[in-house]
Design a protein around this motif. Structure first.
Motif: not given
Length: 215
Positions: A82, A160, A163, A208
């Motif tokens: 990440l 992304i 995740i 993030q």
């Protein structure tokens, strides 16, 4: 002599790519799980050739890993990814927003206005938030009118998203993350390119931070 791909084959390969990609991104195929070409052909109802083409593309995009004599697997997810992805993605997202603000066509403006209105009244819940976030980012990529930038960002955004889906049960609602889309879209629509760039970068970086803190 030039050899041209058969259009139906191209279309099937694209369909296979999108369907397998979505299975991987939404972690319905779990990270590290083995992939069976035979099973995928049956599941998708198509031949081996489009599935093989899709797998090659997904391997290049780091969603699939192929080991000689071991087989194909969904790529593992590591939290450190990440931070690494954000370091690369944040400035590129900023560039997309910057150029979108400078290059808006009428169709882009209408699409972004509709998304801005929707972002101001987004339904609570992970599914709605992920869906809206995806549509906003992709609309900005399109509005930048740079297919190379869009293709690169699409690849990173899919990683992304994976995740995000992977940690969904451990993440709080990201309503604040969705709320950040409103000033970003306002800046793009106003043609405030520098402001749009800064807001896009902060949007990516704040996500993030939020996900890293939760996971």
């Amino acid at each position: 002599m030039l050899v041209h791909d058969n259009p139906p084959t191209r279309s099937l390969a694209e369909t296979a790519y999108r369907e397998i990609r979505d299975l991987l991104v939404t972690v319905r195929i779990r990270p590290g799980a083995p992939l069976s070409e035979e099973q995928l052909t049956r599941q998708l109802g198509m031949g081996r050739t489009p599935v093989r083409e899709a797998i090659k593309r997904l391997e290049a995009e780091r969603l699939v890993v192929v080991y000689p004599r071991r087989g194909m697997f969904a790529t593992e997810i590591h939290l450190s990814d990440l931070e690494l992805l954000t370091a690369v993605r944040a400035p590129l997202e900023g560039e997309a927003a910057f150029h979108a603000a400078r290059r808006l066509f009428r169709a882009d403006r209408e699409r972004l206005r509709a998304l801005r209105d929707e972002a101001g009244h987004c339904a609570a819940g992970a599914a709605a938030e992920i869906d809206l976030d995806s549509r906003v980012h992709r609309a900005i990529y399109d509005a930048a009118h740079n297919p190379y930038l869009a293709a690169t960002l699409e690849q990173y955004y899919n990683l992304i998203l994976r995740i995000w889906h992977f940690g969904l049960d451990r993440l709080p609602e990201v309503t604040s993350h969705i709320a950040e889309l409103v000033p970003l879209l306002d800046a793009v629509l106003a043609g405030a390119a520098d402001q749009a760039r800064a807001l896009a970068v902060e949007h990516v970086v704040s996500f993030q931070r939020e996900v890293s803190a939760a996971l």
